[in-house]
Design a protein around this motif. Structure first.
Motif, PDB file in Angstrom:
ATOM      1  N   GLY A  81       0.770  -1.229   0.000  1.00  0.00           N
ATOM      2  CA  GLY A  81       0.000   0.000   0.000  1.00  0.00           C
ATOM      3  C   GLY A  81       0.803   1.282   0.000  1.00  0.00           C
ATOM      4  N   VAL A  82       2.112   1.206  -0.245  1.00  0.00           N
ATOM      5  CA  VAL A  82       2.939   2.410  -0.274  1.00  0.00           C
ATOM      6  C   VAL A  82       2.757   3.116  -1.616  1.00  0.00           C
ATOM      7  CG1 VAL A  82       5.283   3.342  -0.144  1.00  0.00           C
ATOM      8  CG2 VAL A  82       4.622   1.398   1.290  1.00  0.00           C
ATOM      9  N   GLU A  83       2.464   4.390  -1.566  1.00  0.00           N
ATOM     10  CA  GLU A  83       2.250   5.188  -2.765  1.00  0.00           C
ATOM     11  C   GLU A  83       3.138   6.429  -2.731  1.00  0.00           C
ATOM     12  OE1 GLU A  83      -1.900   6.014  -2.721  1.00  0.00           O
ATOM     13  OE2 GLU A  83      -2.479   4.003  -3.403  1.00  0.00           O
ATOM     14  N   VAL A 108       8.830   3.429  -6.036  1.00  0.00           N
ATOM     15  CA  VAL A 108       7.370   3.441  -6.031  1.00  0.00           C
ATOM     16  C   VAL A 108       6.826   4.778  -5.517  1.00  0.00           C
ATOM     17  CG1 VAL A 108       6.839   2.536  -3.722  1.00  0.00           C
ATOM     18  CG2 VAL A 108       5.465   1.811  -5.683  1.00  0.00           C
ATOM     19  N   GLY A 109       7.745   5.707  -5.225  1.00  0.00           N
ATOM     20  CA  GLY A 109       7.332   7.062  -4.852  1.00  0.00           C
ATOM     21  C   GLY A 109       7.414   7.377  -3.379  1.00  0.00           C
ATOM     22  N   GLY A 110       7.847   6.404  -2.552  1.00  0.00           N
ATOM     23  CA  GLY A 110       7.955   6.643  -1.120  1.00  0.00           C
ATOM     24  C   GLY A 110       9.261   7.310  -0.745  1.00  0.00           C
ATOM     25  N   ALA A 111       9.322   7.754   0.497  1.00  0.00           N
ATOM     26  CA  ALA A 111      10.550   8.316   1.055  1.00  0.00           C
ATOM     27  C   ALA A 111      10.921   7.528   2.298  1.00  0.00           C
ATOM     28  CB  ALA A 111      10.358   9.790   1.406  1.00  0.00           C
ATOM     29  N   SER A 112      12.188   7.229   2.455  1.00  0.00           N
ATOM     30  CA  SER A 112      12.642   6.435   3.601  1.00  0.00           C
ATOM     31  C   SER A 112      13.008   7.351   4.761  1.00  0.00           C
ATOM     32  CB  SER A 112      13.850   5.575   3.208  1.00  0.00           C
ATOM     33  OG  SER A 112      14.865   6.378   2.615  1.00  0.00           O
ATOM     34  N   ALA A 113      12.457   7.056   5.941  1.00  0.00           N
ATOM     35  CA  ALA A 113      12.839   7.742   7.178  1.00  0.00           C
ATOM     36  C   ALA A 113      13.836   6.831   7.878  1.00  0.00           C
ATOM     37  CB  ALA A 113      11.618   7.995   8.054  1.00  0.00           C
ATOM     38  N   VAL A 114      15.101   7.233   7.945  1.00  0.00           N
ATOM     39  CA  VAL A 114      16.162   6.267   8.234  1.00  0.00           C
ATOM     40  C   VAL A 114      16.861   6.514   9.567  1.00  0.00           C
ATOM     41  CG1 VAL A 114      16.590   5.854   5.788  1.00  0.00           C
ATOM     42  CG2 VAL A 114      17.876   7.628   6.964  1.00  0.00           C
TER      43      VAL A 114
END
Length: 709
Positions: A81-83, A108-114
């Motif tokens: 469900g990641v958009e 897929v357009g997401g951003a990683s909070a790392v």
């Protein structure tokens, strides 16, 4: 200093047409993960990724194979469900699997909070909450999963204790590795935790088809790529929002713009050995920089670093000064334990090597001062270099080549970043024939805003070169602000605060407009908080400290500790780490961490105890050290420290080194007293950030009673 004539990374047309195509590709990228599609066409069969230290498998993948895996990873996140526009927490350490997860998520357009897996659990919970992450989380492995679950249970929290107002608690957990546990054991662990499903990343990737171009969202350089949570020394970390454009800008750096590309830059097929944590933006961007040149990345660990150097013989590495210090210390200790002949030769070649370092700088005009050296001064230095050339060549053959072989023997350059690099350490590596390039920047700048060039490498403490491509950099009066107009640069040579402006500057801090406005003014200038000056002779930026680190004595004198600390470290082999303090006091105080190996070499410890203490120090310095091992090792070190502080000869030697190191500083910058300890500033004991910076306030609090006495 403004960069009115930015360095163009496309200056030279190399003979290899592939390099030209790679550089053209970098110019047209719209997002970070789109690099794989381009590279799979340009160099499909070149090895891209090697990871031999994963628990589950050994990885050796080409660019074509990586492109397919990244697209499969995108399918995995799409199925969860990641958009486009969603954030997903990735709490894990550097590996090929981390790269697959991060780039699949971004594709897929997401951003990683790392953040790293070894960060405090309350910090991981804060990041998941603050970043509004989707209820799918990427974790290092079942050990971290169990750690989170046990902590959540102890604190009356649901599931694994990760939740936020926007999406609620975590429902899906993706594990990058198995931690050598069977799937049955992992499933049994998952069954004990209510409300979550657990899968291994590679199982998910192997179960889906790669996403096609027509299924992928349209990404551009303005879209968010990642939220990097800074490893600050106080308070909750801030979430730095970096766009695809911020990171892509960093791919254009040239190490030597005046030299042919093939002689100075990474070439297809060459190797980078990756050691630093990838959630640290320096490592992450450098890996992208290497991939964009058709080179491969080999993942290493602290434990396997030495063997990996020998096996893979990398041309490129990016390291923090702390790692370089440990390697140099190991080399010097080995020399110190050699025969009388070896010790004599090392001493001789060190002396002549230092002469070579000094005069090679003068001959090239790379000096610190109000003006460049005269023609006669350059000529004199060139003659001295000729005179010493035969003995220095012999020194390289008999001694320094051994150090080069220790790094694999093929190194073109080591990039140093993350914190200040002591001048003596640089001189050592220069003498050994291992080029060190210093980069300067912050997480908020993706990270580089300036760096040294290998064709104009001024070797001196604090020198961080000139501005990057398309970047402006100024040193301005710290007492001015942009309220009444754009801040103007101070004359070269005058110290002030460093500000930068360019395509690499962050979008802002996530959900923190106030902090963003404080950091970036109305004219787009980012305030680094670092103090520096422009060297009139070369135009290089020389850093002198940080505003927040400034020590103010009771007499009102302001002191920047970094240059003094660097000078002491350069002078004393006994001192491994040092921190100055003395806020509101009458004099400067120092807390010095001593080297057990060097204490043994100089006769202050017997060999048996020295070896035991060095092993304890190494254990504390290991970021993977367990709390129990850290406590026991620290106790051993602290008990031994008590006896060392009673040794008058040792105290006299330390104070003598300190006085020699600071003789050229102002009277109030002399160190009044030194407190000796063997317990290092490390991550495991909470005295070092995960980006290897000393937590000055924590150290001061730890030694509060000592300082008050």
């Amino acid at each position: 200093m403004d960069s009115n004539q930015p360095i163009n990374p496309l200056d030279h047309s190399p003979n290899n047409p592939l390099i030209n195509k790679l550089r053209t590709t970098r110019d047209t990228l719209n997002s970070c993960p789109s690099i794989w599609s381009s590279l799979s066409e340009l160099c499909p069969n070149e090895i891209a990724v090697v990871d031999e230290h994963l628990c589950d498998e050994k990885i050796n993948l080409t660019f074509k194979e990586m492109n397919e895996i990244i697209r499969k990873s995108a399918s995995v996140f799409k199925n969860f469900g990641v958009e486009k526009g969603d954030n997903v927490a990735v709490l894990a350490e550097n590996s090929a699997h981390w790269l697959m997860a991060d780039h699949g998520l971004q594709l897929v357009g997401g951003a990683s909070a790392v953040r790293g897996a070894d960060a405090p659990l309350d910090e991981l919970r804060y990041i998941y909450d603050h970043s509004d992450s989707k209820p799918t989380v990427v974790l290092q492995g079942p050990k971290l999963l169990k750690k989170l679950a046990d902590d959540a249970k102890a604190n009356g929290l649901a599931g694994i204790g990760l939740s936020n107002e926007k999406h609620g608690p975590v429902k899906q957990v993706i594990l990058l590795n198995s931690d050598k546990q069977s799937k049955e054991k992992i499933l049994a662990l998952a069954a004990e935790i209510e409300g979550i499903q657990v899968n291994l990343l590679m199982d998910l990737i192997n179960s889906v088809e790669p996403m096609k171009d027509y299924d992928l969202p349209t990404l551009n350089r303005e879209d968010l790529s990642t939220i990097v949570y800074t490893s600050g020394t106080t308070g909750n970390p801030k979430g730095v929002m970096l766009t695809h454009g911020n990171l892509i800008h960093q791919l254009g750096h040239r190490l030597a713009p005046t030299q042919p590309y093939e002689e100075s830059e990474p070439l297809p097929g060459e190797t980078m050995l990756s050691l630093l944590p990838v959630w640290h933006i320096t490592e992450r961007t450098f890996e992208l920089w290497i991939f964009a040149r058709g080179c491969k990345v080999v993942y290493s660990t602290i434990r396997t670093f030495k063997n990996d150097l020998e096996k893979h013989q990398p041309e490129w590495m990016v390291l923090v000064p702390r790692v370089l210090e440990k390697v140099a210390s190991g080399v010097q200790n080995k020399f110190a334990q050699g025969s009388a002949v070896v010790k004599t030769l090392v001493k001789l070649f060190t002396a002549t090597g230092m002469v070579k370092n000094k005069h090679s700088q003068i001959a090239k005009g790379l000096v610190v001062g109000d003006s460049a050296p005269s023609f006669l001064a350059k000529l004199k230095s060139k003659l001295i270099l000729l005179l010493f050339a035969p003995i220095n060549a012999l020194g390289n053959k008999l001694v320094w080549s051994k150090v080069q072989v220790g790094f694999g023997g093929k190194q073109k350059a080591i990039i140093s970043g993350g914190s200040a690099l002591p001048g003596a350490l640089e001189s050592f590596y220069q003498m050994c024939g291992i080029p060190i390039m210093v980069g300067y920047g912050l997480t908020e700048c993706s990270p580089l805003i300036s760096h040294r060039r290998s064709d104009a490498n001024l070797i001196t403490a604090g020198c961080v070169g000139g501005p990057c491509l398309d970047t402006e950099m100024r040193v301005v009066d710290p007492d001015t602000n942009a309220e009444f107009g754009e801040r103007q640069p101070l004359p070269d040579g005058e110290a002030g605060v460093v500000i930068g402006r360019g395509p690499q500057v962050m979008r802002g801090y996530y959900k923190n407009i106030e902090a963003t406005d404080e950091a970036i003014d109305n004219y787009g200038w980012f305030d680094t908080g670092d103090l520096g000056r422009i060297n009139p002779a070369t135009g290089d930026l020389i850093l002198t400290g940080r505003i927040k680190d400034t020590i103010v004595l009771s007499n009102g004198e302001n002191i920047e500790p970094s240059p003094i600390e660097d000078a002491i470290l350069s002078e004393s082999n006994l001192i491994d780490q040092i921190m100055l303090t003395g806020q509101d006091g009458r004099r400067l105080l120092a807390i010095a961490v001593l080297s057990p190996d060097e204490l043994t070499n100089m006769g202050f410890l017997d060999s048996k105890l020295g070896k035991e203490l060095q092993n304890a120090s190494d254990k504390v310095n290991d970021p993977k050290c367990s709390p129990e091992d850290c406590v026991s090792a620290s106790k051993l070190l602290n008990d031994a420290s008590v006896d060392l502080r009673k040794n008058k000869s040792l105290m006299d030697a330390i104070m003598a080194d300190t006085k020699r190191a600071t003789k050229d500083f102002r009277p109030w910058e002399q160190v009044g007293e030194v407190h000796l300890t063997l317990e290092p500033y490390a991550m495991s004991n909470g005295l070092l950030t995960q980006s290897f910076k000393v937590k000055r306030n924590v150290v001061a609090d730890r030694y509060k009673d000592v300082l008050e006495d």
